[in-house]
Design an enzyme around this catalytic site. Structure first.
Site, PDB file in Angstrom:
ATOM      1  N   ASP A  16      47.482  59.266 -43.388  1.00  0.00           N
ATOM      2  CA  ASP A  16      48.549  60.247 -43.563  1.00  0.00           C
ATOM      3  C   ASP A  16      49.578  60.217 -42.433  1.00  0.00           C
ATOM      4  OD1 ASP A  16      47.204  61.068 -45.865  1.00  0.00           O
ATOM      5  OD2 ASP A  16      45.972  62.472 -44.715  1.00  0.00           O
TER       6      ASP A  16
ATOM      7  N   GLY B  18      47.205  58.857 -50.609  1.00  0.00           N
ATOM      8  CA  GLY B  18      48.246  59.757 -51.102  1.00  0.00           C
ATOM      9  C   GLY B  18      49.475  59.543 -50.241  1.00  0.00           C
ATOM     10  N   HIS B  19      50.507  58.945 -50.817  1.00  0.00           N
ATOM     11  CA  HIS B  19      51.708  58.608 -50.058  1.00  0.00           C
ATOM     12  C   HIS B  19      52.885  59.412 -50.600  1.00  0.00           C
ATOM     13  CE1 HIS B  19      49.649  54.459 -49.219  1.00  0.00           C
ATOM     14  NE2 HIS B  19      49.010  55.475 -48.679  1.00  0.00           N
TER      15      HIS B  19
ATOM     16  N   LYS C 286      52.932  56.452 -43.932  1.00  0.00           N
ATOM     17  CA  LYS C 286      53.084  55.060 -44.380  1.00  0.00           C
ATOM     18  C   LYS C 286      54.024  54.985 -45.588  1.00  0.00           C
ATOM     19  CE  LYS C 286      48.602  54.781 -44.892  1.00  0.00           C
ATOM     20  NZ  LYS C 286      48.144  56.016 -44.226  1.00  0.00           N
TER      21      LYS C 286
ATOM     22  N   GLN D 179      45.031  54.304 -46.070  1.00  0.00           N
ATOM     23  CA  GLN D 179      44.118  54.795 -45.024  1.00  0.00           C
ATOM     24  C   GLN D 179      44.591  54.309 -43.641  1.00  0.00           C
ATOM     25  OE1 GLN D 179      42.207  53.268 -48.016  1.00  0.00           O
ATOM     26  NE2 GLN D 179      42.853  55.232 -48.812  1.00  0.00           N
TER      27      GLN D 179
HETATM   28  P1  GDP Z   1      50.698  58.393 -45.770  1.00  0.00           P
HETATM   29  O1  GDP Z   1      49.390  58.623 -46.458  1.00  0.00           O
HETATM   30  O2  GDP Z   1      50.552  57.644 -44.498  1.00  0.00           O
HETATM   31  O3  GDP Z   1      51.732  57.768 -46.678  1.00  0.00           O
HETATM   32  O4  GDP Z   1      51.249  59.834 -45.382  1.00  0.00           O
HETATM   33  P2  GDP Z   1      51.306  61.129 -46.328  1.00  0.00           P
HETATM   34  O5  GDP Z   1      52.453  60.972 -47.261  1.00  0.00           O
HETATM   35  O6  GDP Z   1      49.978  61.427 -46.898  1.00  0.00           O
HETATM   36  O7  GDP Z   1      51.569  62.261 -45.250  1.00  0.00           O
HETATM   37  C1  GDP Z   1      52.696  62.250 -44.418  1.00  0.00           C
HETATM   38  C2  GDP Z   1      53.495  63.541 -44.678  1.00  0.00           C
HETATM   39  O8  GDP Z   1      54.448  63.710 -43.648  1.00  0.00           O
HETATM   40  C3  GDP Z   1      54.282  63.513 -45.976  1.00  0.00           C
HETATM   41  O9  GDP Z   1      54.322  64.807 -46.496  1.00  0.00           O
HETATM   42  C4  GDP Z   1      55.672  63.071 -45.537  1.00  0.00           C
HETATM   43  O10 GDP Z   1      56.704  63.537 -46.388  1.00  0.00           O
HETATM   44  C5  GDP Z   1      55.768  63.699 -44.180  1.00  0.00           C
HETATM   45  N1  GDP Z   1      56.576  62.976 -43.189  1.00  0.00           N
HETATM   46  C6  GDP Z   1      56.713  61.626 -43.047  1.00  0.00           C
HETATM   47  N2  GDP Z   1      57.474  61.348 -41.957  1.00  0.00           N
HETATM   48  C7  GDP Z   1      57.819  62.535 -41.416  1.00  0.00           C
HETATM   49  C8  GDP Z   1      58.582  62.920 -40.254  1.00  0.00           C
HETATM   50  O11 GDP Z   1      59.081  62.111 -39.490  1.00  0.00           O
HETATM   51  N3  GDP Z   1      58.695  64.254 -40.016  1.00  0.00           N
HETATM   52  C9  GDP Z   1      58.134  65.210 -40.809  1.00  0.00           C
HETATM   53  N4  GDP Z   1      58.293  66.481 -40.498  1.00  0.00           N
HETATM   54  N5  GDP Z   1      57.409  64.884 -41.895  1.00  0.00           N
HETATM   55  C10 GDP Z   1      57.253  63.580 -42.198  1.00  0.00           C
HETATM   56  P1  IMO Z   2      46.264  57.638 -46.976  1.00  0.00           P
HETATM   57  O1  IMO Z   2      46.531  56.273 -47.550  1.00  0.00           O
HETATM   58  C1  IMO Z   2      43.512  60.357 -44.990  1.00  0.00           C
HETATM   59  C2  IMO Z   2      39.233  59.810 -45.792  1.00  0.00           C
HETATM   60  C3  IMO Z   2      38.522  60.930 -46.543  1.00  0.00           C
HETATM   61  C4  IMO Z   2      37.127  60.794 -45.945  1.00  0.00           C
HETATM   62  C5  IMO Z   2      36.970  59.282 -45.775  1.00  0.00           C
HETATM   63  C6  IMO Z   2      36.207  58.600 -46.905  1.00  0.00           C
HETATM   64  O2  IMO Z   2      46.943  58.732 -47.686  1.00  0.00           O
HETATM   65  O3  IMO Z   2      46.470  57.633 -45.501  1.00  0.00           O
HETATM   66  P2  IMO Z   2      36.840  57.973 -49.416  1.00  0.00           P
HETATM   67  O4  IMO Z   2      37.224  58.851 -50.566  1.00  0.00           O
HETATM   68  O5  IMO Z   2      37.850  56.949 -49.067  1.00  0.00           O
HETATM   69  O6  IMO Z   2      35.458  57.388 -49.563  1.00  0.00           O
HETATM   70  O7  IMO Z   2      36.739  59.001 -48.165  1.00  0.00           O
HETATM   71  O8  IMO Z   2      38.279  58.759 -45.714  1.00  0.00           O
HETATM   72  N1  IMO Z   2      40.429  59.266 -46.475  1.00  0.00           N
HETATM   73  C7  IMO Z   2      41.685  59.525 -46.090  1.00  0.00           C
HETATM   74  N2  IMO Z   2      42.168  60.351 -45.129  1.00  0.00           N
HETATM   75  N3  IMO Z   2      44.363  59.605 -45.711  1.00  0.00           N
HETATM   76  C8  IMO Z   2      43.895  58.761 -46.653  1.00  0.00           C
HETATM   77  O9  IMO Z   2      44.689  57.883 -47.291  1.00  0.00           O
HETATM   78  C9  IMO Z   2      42.509  58.718 -46.909  1.00  0.00           C
HETATM   79  N4  IMO Z   2      41.732  58.038 -47.776  1.00  0.00           N
HETATM   80  C10 IMO Z   2      40.464  58.376 -47.486  1.00  0.00           C
HETATM   81  O10 IMO Z   2      39.099  62.175 -46.275  1.00  0.00           O
HETATM   82  O11 IMO Z   2      37.091  61.373 -44.668  1.00  0.00           O
HETATM   83 MG    MG Z   3      48.296  60.181 -47.296  1.00  0.00          MG
END
Ligand code: GDP
Ligand code: IMO
Ligand code: MG
Length: 429
Positions: free
Chosen positions: A13, A40-41, A16, A223
């Site tokens: 999270d 979850g992106h 990415k 991840q």
């Molecule tokens: P990922 O799994 O690495 O793709 O990240 P996620 O999308 O799960 O979580 C990142 C969250 O931070 C999302 O809600 C993005 O919209 C938000 N985000 C990304 N870059 C920034 C930033 O520079 N500032 C803020 N405030 N939010 C951001």
């Molecule tokens: P993105 O791509 C954050 C974590 C779960 C748990 C562990 C194992 O959005 O960064 P799983 O269901 O993969 O067997 O769970 O990994 N986990 C993540 N945490 N971002 C993710 O993906 C994750 N995908 C799995 O919370 O601790």
């Molecule tokens: Mg994510």
């Protein structure tokens, strides 16, 4: 001209999705190579927000998306996601998405086993996303997985289901969970097959042709390094390798195709699920980071645990993940703190350590050793150049660079696509 591989440098999270979307304008193809719909992106483009789990983030830029063999594909989840984003005005067709014929499938029994095992673990649960990711990868390694290509061979599918059910029903019954019946599973897969098969092909061939034609490929990791099944905080990890080398094996290209590796890290740190997190804050500062950063899981909606930036951990991720440059995201979330802390090592049972040891007990006993930095009161939110950043913020970024031993080549200052500061284009070799 080079390819670029993007991986998470913390526990996921990091942003990415936003960075892949931003860089995809410079790429021809975006490839997912590991993980599944546990990812979850979130991408924010103008007034549209896209939440992608299985679909490569480059699709939002109209770039060809490829789901490689290293990904575990839940057919129902994939079709639901295609429908969801299509309803948002982003049609996904066999012209825009290709799926590897040798990608293993996630079936409902995998999620059932994931849930039953977590329940049986009680206090020691991993806190998985419950999507069946672990059991699906286990089946792949145990050579009993059902793969995309099996959807085109009903007899193979039927025989493989027998083997799969013998294994899974034994386990499920042992755990006191309901078992599965073959006819329903088979019928369901045969019904989904005509919807999925048009997307299927040997993607290695397309990637090889793309290489010859000088096309640019962006590999999108899911991840992060600290969730890597080998290099992460085992056993509190996911079930795939998340490091950059996986981009090659997970899509069917040679290691040279991985290109420049961009690690993504938040300017602080979060984690979802169980497991060690040395810099976690249980106080109001942690609460504030969570509120400002909107730290709730994209997939499960769980509250993310929050803490200070752990430079010792990211330095380790840089080394094992082969990270050439770092994209530092969510700098804006640190606005307004009088002081900021960065972890530079750990104290474990009276001894100091430069990195997190592999042992479970040592990891959970690790206490962070902090360096304190001055904060800034000005807003960095939405900044698109260094000139817009306060001196203390620049100092913070520079210190991060020194400590993690990698240059910060990109900065992100809001969820919005263009609120990004490019220091060095990773595609420029
Ligand atoms: P990922 O799994 O690495 O793709 O990240 P996620 O999308 O799960 O979580 C990142 C969250 O931070 C999302 O809600 C993005 O919209 C938000 N985000 C990304 N870059 C920034 C930033 O520079 N500032 C803020 N405030 N939010 C951001
Ligand atoms: P993105 O791509 C954050 C974590 C779960 C748990 C562990 C194992 O959005 O960064 P799983 O269901 O993969 O067997 O769970 O990994 N986990 C993540 N945490 N971002 C993710 O993906 C994750 N995908 C799995 O919370 O601790
Ligand atoms: Mg994510």
């Amino acid at each position: 001209m080079t390819n670029v591989t993007i991986i998470g440098a913390q526990w996921g999270d990091e942003g990415k999705g936003k960075v892949v979307d931003w860089l995809a304008s410079r790429a021809d193809i975006v490839v997912r190579f590991q993980g599944g719909h546990n990812a979850g992106h979130t991408l924010v483009v103008g007034n549209q927000t896209y939440k992608l789990s299985l679909l490569p983030s480059g699709l939002v830029r109209g770039k060809l998306g490829i789901i490689g063999n290293g990904v575990v594909v839940d057919p129902s989840a994939l079709l639901a996601e295609i429908e969801r984003v299509s309803a948002q005005g982003l049609p996904v067709t066999p012209e825009t998405l290709r799926i590897a014929d040798n990608a293993p499938l996630i079936l409902p029994l995998h999620a059932a086993l994931d849930g039953a095992r977590e329940a049986a673990r009680g206090d020691r649960k991993i806190g998985t996303t419950g999507r069946g990711i672990g059991p699906a990868y286990e089946d792949k390694v145990a050579r009993r997985a059902i793969r995309m290509c099996d959807l085109a061979e009903p007899n193979t599918l039927s025989a493989k289901l027998d083997e799969l059910l013998l294994h899974h029903n034994t386990l499920l019954a042992g755990l006191g969970a309901p078992t599965f019946e073959k006819t329903a599973l088979l019928e369901n897969l045969l019904q989904l097959a005509p919807k999925l098969l048009p997307f299927m092909e040997p993607v290695w061939e397309r990637l090889s042709a793309a290489k010859q034609a000088g096309k640019r490929i962006l590999f999108e990791g899911a991840q992060a390094v600290m969730l890597d099944v080998d290099h992460g905080t085992y056993p509190f990890v996911t079930s795939s390798n998340t490091v950059s080398g996986t981009a090659a094996a997970g899509s069917g290209v040679g290691p040279g195709a991985v290109g420049r590796v961009l690690g993504i890290a938040k300017a602080y740190c979060t984690r979802v699920g169980s497991g060690p997190f040395p810099t976690e804050l249980h106080d109001e500062t942690g609460q504030l980071l969570g509120e400002r950063g909107h730290e709730f899981g994209t997939v499960t909606g769980r509250k993310r645990r929050c803490g200070w930036f752990d430079a010792a951990m990211v330095r380790q991720a840089v080394k094992v993940g082969g990270i050439d440059g770092l994209a530092l995201t969510k700098l804006d979330v640190l606005d307004g703190f009088a002081q900021l802390k960065i972890c530079v090592g750990y104290e474990i049972n009276g001894e100091t350590h430069k990195h997190l040891p592999a042992g479970m007990a040592a990891q959970s006993a690790a206490k962070p050793v902090y360096e304190v930095l001055e904060g800034w009161s000005q807003s960095t939110r939405g900044a698109r150049s260094w000139a817009e950043l306060p001196a203390a913020a620049i100092k913070y970024v520079k210190r991060v660079e020194e400590l993690v031993e990698a240059p910060v080549t990109l900065l992100s200052t809001s969820p919005e696509r263009d609120d990004t500061i490019l220091v060095q284009d990773p595609f420029a070799s």
